[in-house]
Enzyme design. Structure first.
Site, PDB file in Angstrom:
ATOM      1  N   ASP A   1       0.136 -10.620   6.418  1.00 50.16           N
ATOM      2  CA  ASP A   1      -0.127  -9.959   5.142  1.00 50.16           C
ATOM      3  C   ASP A   1       1.231  -9.615   4.529  1.00 50.16           C
ATOM      4  OD1 ASP A   1      -1.799  -9.005   3.181  1.00 50.16           O
ATOM      5  OD2 ASP A   1      -2.327  -7.150   4.207  1.00 50.16           O
TER       6      ASP A   1
ATOM      7  N   ASP B   1       0.803  -1.231   0.000  1.00 52.51           N
ATOM      8  CA  ASP B   1       0.000   0.000   0.000  1.00 52.51           C
ATOM      9  C   ASP B   1       0.831   1.274   0.000  1.00 52.51           C
ATOM     10  OD1 ASP B   1       0.959   0.064   2.597  1.00 52.51           O
ATOM     11  OD2 ASP B   1      -1.005  -0.122   3.558  1.00 52.51           O
TER      12      ASP B   1
END
Length: 284
Positions: free
Chosen positions: A199, A89
């Site tokens: 993640d 991100d």
């Protein structure tokens, strides 16, 4: 004449050297790199991407070398079952803020170029600030069966004070990577993570809840980052990402074999120096 030559040799031998070697796990190359491109004895300069090359042990692996054959599977004792997803991100990592855990320093965060370190208190680029994920905090293969990388995590019964900058061995148990091991340093957490959930940071893995990539790389079309969750779907699409992030994107389709959220078993392990060299975060 002999006396003049002798004195000249002495003078030259006493001149300070203008070249010095880069230390083990230090940077040794990349776009705009001004330091030495030679590594000290026992290490060699290994290309990671166009913006970053790193001194790694001569007997070890690097980001873009021919994978070595697997040797011995990691032990399974003391492991817990967990799940994985993927993301990238571009945001400042949660463990990049001070006071999260007892560490030497918070996770290194970078300016928009992904290289220059910014202050610990600088706001995240995902919230109007100038702090982003550093480009070298992406995965690379050490051998055919082992890779290093970084991840956000949520571990049942623990908190950030326990997992920030800690390292874990993830032994995959499903999909095309079953039997392979990824050692990650935890740099982040997430409100959307479940129980024993890692993640894995990999460029092109999906911008997730917060899209900092559009701010960090405004020249890249938003569609080039792929789906919000899951990211791109083909190796060729890695070429649409910034050059500094392509090696970790290719890793997903090469070593990781484009595995889709494989299950794994995990346990905490000592952090390899190659991982902490990029984050500058070591647990005390």
């Amino acid at each position: 004449m002999l006396k003049v030559t002798f004195l000249l040799v002495i003078a030259i031998s006493n001149l300070p050297s203008s070249r010095s070697c880069s230390a083990l796990y230090a940077q040794c190359g990349g776009k705009d790199w001004k330091g030495s491109s030679e590594c000290c004895t026992g290490s060699t300069c290994n290309f990671q991407n166009d913006y970053y090359s790193q001194c790694l042990p001569s007997s070890g692996g690097s980001g873009n070398t021919t994978p070595k054959p697997a040797t011995q599977a990691p032990p399974t004792a003391g492991r817990k079952n967990g799940v994985t997803t993927r993301y990238w991100d571009c945001c400042k990592a949660s463990c990049g803020w001070s006071g999260k855990a007892s560490v030497t320093s918070p996770v290194k965060t970078c300016a928009r170029n992904g290289i220059t370190q910014v202050g610990v208190n600088d706001a995240s680029g995902c919230h109007g600030g100038n702090a982003y994920m550093c480009s070298n905090q992406q995965p690379w293969n050490v051998s055919a069966s082992l890779s290093y990388g970084y991840a956000a995590a949520y571990i049942t019964g623990q908190s950030e004070s326990s997992w920030c900058c800690a390292c874990y061995s993830l032994l995959f148990t499903s999909g095309p990577v079953a039997g392979k091991e990824l050692i990650v340093q935890v740099t982040n957490t997430g409100g959307d993570l479940g129980e024993n959930h890692f993640d894995i940071q990999m460029p092109g893995g999906g911008v997730g809840l917060f899209d900092g990539c559009s701010n960090q790389f405004p020249e890249v079309a938003k569609s080039s980052w792929g789906q919000q969750y899951g990211g791109i779907s083909q190796r060729s699409e890695c070429n649409n990402l910034p050059a500094s992030l392509r090696s970790g994107c290719f890793w997903r389709f090469d070593w990781f074999q484009n595995a889709d959220n494989p299950k794994m078993s995990f346990k905490e392990v000592p952090c390899p120096a190659a991982l902490t060299a990029n984050t500058q975060c070591v647990r005390k």
